[in-house]
Design an enzyme around this catalytic site. Structure first.
Site, PDB file in Angstrom:
ATOM      1  N   HIS A  74      43.874  32.872  34.257  1.00 34.10           N
ATOM      2  CA  HIS A  74      45.137  32.197  34.597  1.00 34.10           C
ATOM      3  C   HIS A  74      44.875  30.772  35.033  1.00 34.10           C
ATOM      4  O   HIS A  74      43.749  30.408  35.368  1.00 34.10           O
ATOM      5  CB  HIS A  74      45.928  32.940  35.689  1.00 34.10           C
ATOM      6  CG  HIS A  74      45.197  33.102  36.995  1.00 34.10           C
ATOM      7  ND1 HIS A  74      44.386  34.168  37.280  1.00 34.10           N
ATOM      8  CD2 HIS A  74      45.165  32.314  38.101  1.00 34.10           C
ATOM      9  CE1 HIS A  74      43.892  34.038  38.501  1.00 34.10           C
ATOM     10  NE2 HIS A  74      44.341  32.912  39.025  1.00 34.10           N
ATOM     11  N   HIS A 131      44.186  25.472  40.545  1.00 36.07           N
ATOM     12  CA  HIS A 131      42.889  25.978  40.072  1.00 36.07           C
ATOM     13  C   HIS A 131      43.025  26.635  38.705  1.00 36.07           C
ATOM     14  O   HIS A 131      44.130  26.917  38.247  1.00 36.07           O
ATOM     15  CB  HIS A 131      42.236  26.935  41.081  1.00 36.07           C
ATOM     16  CG  HIS A 131      42.966  28.236  41.312  1.00 36.07           C
ATOM     17  ND1 HIS A 131      43.878  28.405  42.330  1.00 36.07           N
ATOM     18  CD2 HIS A 131      42.920  29.432  40.672  1.00 36.07           C
ATOM     19  CE1 HIS A 131      44.335  29.651  42.305  1.00 36.07           C
ATOM     20  NE2 HIS A 131      43.788  30.294  41.302  1.00 36.07           N
ATOM     21  N   GLU A 154      38.175  29.413  39.973  1.00 42.74           N
ATOM     22  CA  GLU A 154      38.139  30.796  40.447  1.00 42.74           C
ATOM     23  C   GLU A 154      37.430  31.621  39.380  1.00 42.74           C
ATOM     24  O   GLU A 154      37.694  31.453  38.182  1.00 42.74           O
ATOM     25  CB  GLU A 154      39.577  31.311  40.648  1.00 42.74           C
ATOM     26  CG  GLU A 154      39.663  32.764  41.100  1.00 42.74           C
ATOM     27  CD  GLU A 154      41.103  33.238  41.330  1.00 42.74           C
ATOM     28  OE1 GLU A 154      42.044  32.610  40.847  1.00 42.74           O
ATOM     29  OE2 GLU A 154      41.253  34.270  42.022  1.00 42.74           O
TER      30      GLU A 154
HETATM   31 CO    CO Z   1      44.042  32.406  41.021  1.00 44.79          CO
END
Ligand code: CO
Length: 134
Positions: free
Chosen positions: A7, A79, A130
Site C-alpha cells: 500500500h 509512506h 514500511e
Molecule cells: Co502502512
C-alpha cells in the site's frame, strides 16, 4: 528481497472527509475506519485492483503522524509499504547494510494483522518505508 507494493499511505487531517472524497469524487471502494491505538492512527483502506491506499488520521496525543501533519496541514504522502517474505531476514540484511530500522527493531503487528517494520526516510530517498511480512 522486496515483493509487491502492499500500500501507499497518505496522512490526512480529516479521515471522514478524505474517505468521502475517494468514495464519491474518485469512485473508489473505501473500507470502514479502523482504530489502531498501538500505532496512534485511525485508518481506512482504499481498495484498488492492484494495491491499496491507506488513509491515516492521527489517534491520541502521541500520534506518530502529528508532526507530519503539522508540516503538511492539508495532508500528504506518508509512506510506502513493500511486502517481504521474511521480515526478520530483511531486518538483519538492512541493519548489516547500515540502514536504520525505526524503534527497537522488533516487528509490530500492523493494520492487516501481519508483522511490520519501518525504515528511516533519510536512508531511502526521503521516503518512509514500511516492510510487511506476507
Ligand atoms: Co502502512
Amino acid at each position: 528481497m522486496l515483493g509487491r507494493v502492499n500500500h501507499v499511505a497518505i496522512a490526512v487531517p480529516d479521515l471522514s472527509s478524505a474517505a468521502e472524497s475517494y468514495r464519491s469524487t474518485l469512485g473508489a471502494n473505501v473500507t470502514e475506519p479502523q482504530a489502531l491505538p498501538e500505532h496512534g492512527v485511525t485508518v481506512v483502506f482504499v481498495t484498488l485492483p492492484n494495491t491499496k491506499v491507506e488513509l491515516l488520521e492521527p489517534l491520541g496525543e502521541a500520534s506518530p503522524i502529528a508532526a507530519f501533519l503539522a508540516k503538511n496541514p492539508a495532508g500528504g504522502m506518508h509512506h510506502i509499504c513493500y511486502e517481504v517474505a521474511d521480515i526478520i531476514a530483511a531486518r538483519d540484511r538492512l541493519k548489516q547494510a547500515g540502514a536504520r530500522v525505526l524503534g527497537d527493531g522488533t516487528p509490530k503487528i500492523g493494520a492487516h494483522g501481519k508483522p511490520v517494520l519501518f525504515l528511516h526516510p533519510k536512508d531511502f530517498q526521503g521516503t518512509l518505508i514500511e516492510l510487511e511480512q506476507v
